[in-house]
Design a protein around this motif. Structure first.
Motif, PDB file in Angstrom:
ATOM      1  N   VAL A 280     -30.582  -2.167 -44.593  1.00  0.00           N
ATOM      2  CA  VAL A 280     -31.962  -2.590 -44.365  1.00  0.00           C
ATOM      3  C   VAL A 280     -32.923  -1.510 -44.863  1.00  0.00           C
ATOM      4  O   VAL A 280     -33.924  -1.804 -45.533  1.00  0.00           O
ATOM      5  N   ARG A 281     -32.604  -0.247 -44.559  1.00  0.00           N
ATOM      6  CA  ARG A 281     -33.465   0.854 -45.008  1.00  0.00           C
ATOM      7  C   ARG A 281     -33.530   0.923 -46.535  1.00  0.00           C
ATOM      8  O   ARG A 281     -34.593   1.198 -47.107  1.00  0.00           O
ATOM      9  N   GLU A 282     -32.408   0.687 -47.190  1.00  0.00           N
ATOM     10  CA  GLU A 282     -32.399   0.694 -48.647  1.00  0.00           C
ATOM     11  C   GLU A 282     -33.312  -0.399 -49.193  1.00  0.00           C
ATOM     12  O   GLU A 282     -34.074  -0.184 -50.148  1.00  0.00           O
ATOM     13  N   LEU A 283     -33.279  -1.582 -48.572  1.00  0.00           N
ATOM     14  CA  LEU A 283     -34.122  -2.683 -49.022  1.00  0.00           C
ATOM     15  C   LEU A 283     -35.594  -2.413 -48.745  1.00  0.00           C
ATOM     16  O   LEU A 283     -36.446  -2.640 -49.611  1.00  0.00           O
ATOM     17  N   THR A 284     -35.897  -1.935 -47.552  1.00  0.00           N
ATOM     18  CA  THR A 284     -37.318  -1.698 -47.231  1.00  0.00           C
ATOM     19  C   THR A 284     -37.877  -0.534 -48.047  1.00  0.00           C
ATOM     20  O   THR A 284     -39.063  -0.525 -48.370  1.00  0.00           O
ATOM     21  N   ALA A 285     -37.036   0.434 -48.411  1.00  0.00           N
ATOM     22  CA  ALA A 285     -37.502   1.517 -49.278  1.00  0.00           C
ATOM     23  C   ALA A 285     -37.904   0.964 -50.639  1.00  0.00           C
ATOM     24  O   ALA A 285     -38.918   1.382 -51.221  1.00  0.00           O
ATOM     25  N   ALA A 286     -37.119   0.030 -51.156  1.00  0.00           N
ATOM     26  CA  ALA A 286     -37.474  -0.621 -52.425  1.00  0.00           C
ATOM     27  C   ALA A 286     -38.737  -1.440 -52.265  1.00  0.00           C
ATOM     28  O   ALA A 286     -39.562  -1.524 -53.189  1.00  0.00           O
ATOM     29  N   ALA A 287     -38.913  -2.077 -51.088  1.00  0.00           N
ATOM     30  CA  ALA A 287     -40.115  -2.862 -50.840  1.00  0.00           C
ATOM     31  C   ALA A 287     -41.357  -1.983 -50.786  1.00  0.00           C
ATOM     32  O   ALA A 287     -42.434  -2.389 -51.245  1.00  0.00           O
ATOM     33  N   VAL A 288     -41.224  -0.790 -50.257  1.00  0.00           N
ATOM     34  CA  VAL A 288     -42.356   0.150 -50.190  1.00  0.00           C
ATOM     35  C   VAL A 288     -42.855   0.461 -51.596  1.00  0.00           C
ATOM     36  O   VAL A 288     -44.068   0.527 -51.850  1.00  0.00           O
ATOM     37  N   LYS A 289     -41.934   0.646 -52.531  1.00  0.00           N
ATOM     38  CA  LYS A 289     -42.318   0.932 -53.908  1.00  0.00           C
ATOM     39  C   LYS A 289     -43.085  -0.229 -54.526  1.00  0.00           C
ATOM     40  O   LYS A 289     -43.825  -0.051 -55.500  1.00  0.00           O
TER      41      LYS A 289
END
Length: 295
Positions: A280-289
């Motif tokens: 989930v953190r990996e996905l939300t980190a990409a979403a932040v970008k």
């Protein structure tokens, strides 16, 4: 119909209404995780698991999503396969979903009920509204809101006329409707003579608050042109409801107002797995970008 540009408002089939994403989540772009519940009472796979145990499972999944950076959650009866048609669900389904939803809500930070949704499959709009209102949730997802489709369960008709009247009758007006424009797990042949623009307008005209773009089945990504086609023909927020991964979220989020995630952030990559907070953190980190502001 196009979205408002600057201070100008271009009206579509309805005058623009307040942005439901911002109302519910307090931010313009969101990541929403789906809690796929174990089998509930009355379903073929149910083997007597208590609602206490099911609620513990749901709360653990909810915390894994939120710790990973999700803004909200949807409680869904995905293990109640094969799914019933709308109007065939028993009282036990509505009751169980309301109880579990309420317990998840109480496990969340204070005043987080609006960020919680309910989805009862297949397309059980009234049942979902009853559970959401009783369980303190802020929205429901309805897969067939307007028009009719040939789906796994047979011919499924849009539920908007009955659902909106039922919502009004029980005083559940605050519950928002997230409605799919096309459907997963179904043939679009019945509506093949209607353009994507027309079907988008249908969903808005029949009272949806947020529109959903999906792929053809659970785990399949929505095509970018489908997302852009829906967004270009509505004043409502648009979210993507399937197939979101850490690899594609950055390319899709600029075209919409949020994403709904599940399979790709499970330990085994399938809907029946457990949520992996690191994924989930990996996905939300990409979403932040891509412009998402995490809660």
């Amino acid at each position: 119909m196009v979205r408002a540009a600057g201070s100008e408002q271009v009206l579509g089939v309805f005058p623009p209404k307040p942005n439901a994403i911002e109302e519910l989540f307090g931010t313009p772009k969101v990541v929403i995780g789906v809690i796929h519940l174990p089998p509930l009472p009355g379903s073929p796979h149910y083997e007597g698991t208590s609602l206490d145990e099911i609620s513990v499972f749901a709360i653990e999944e909810a915390r894994a999503y939120l710790e990973g950076g999700c803004h909200g959650l949807i409680v869904e009866n995905h293990w109640d396969i094969p799914f019933l048609k709308p109007g065939e669900h028993g009282y036990e389904t509505a009751a169980a979903m309301a109880v579990v939803t309420d317990r998840v809500r109480h496990a969340l930070p204070a005043n987080a009920g609006g960020r919680l949704g309910v989805s009862i499959l297949s397309n059980a709009a009234e049942c979902s509204i009853a559970s959401a209102w009783s369980g303190g949730a802020g929205f429901v997802r309805v897969n067939q809101w307007a028009n009719a489709y040939v789906a796994n369960e047979g011919i499924i008709e849009g539920q908007s006329a009955h659902a909106t009247r039922y919502r009004s009758r029980i005083g559940a007006g605050p519950v928002k409707v997230f409605a799919d424009v096309h459907v997963k797990h179904g043939s679009h042949s019945i509506v093949a003579d209607r353009t994507l623009a027309e079907q988008t307008e249908d969903a808005e005209f029949f009272g949806a608050d947020v529109l959903i773009a999906t792929g053809s089945r659970t785990g399949d990504a929505a095509a970018l042109d489908e997302v852009e086609g829906i967004a270009a023909n509505t004043t409502l927020p648009v979210v993507i409801g399937s197939g979101i991964t850490a690899g594609n979220v950055g390319g899709l989020l600029p075209a919409c107002d949020g994403v709904i995630v599940a399979s790709s952030v499970k330990e085994n990559g399938r809907w029946w797995g457990r949520v992996d907070t690191a994924k989930v953190r990996e996905l939300t980190a990409a979403a932040v970008k891509a412009g998402v502001v995490l809660p």
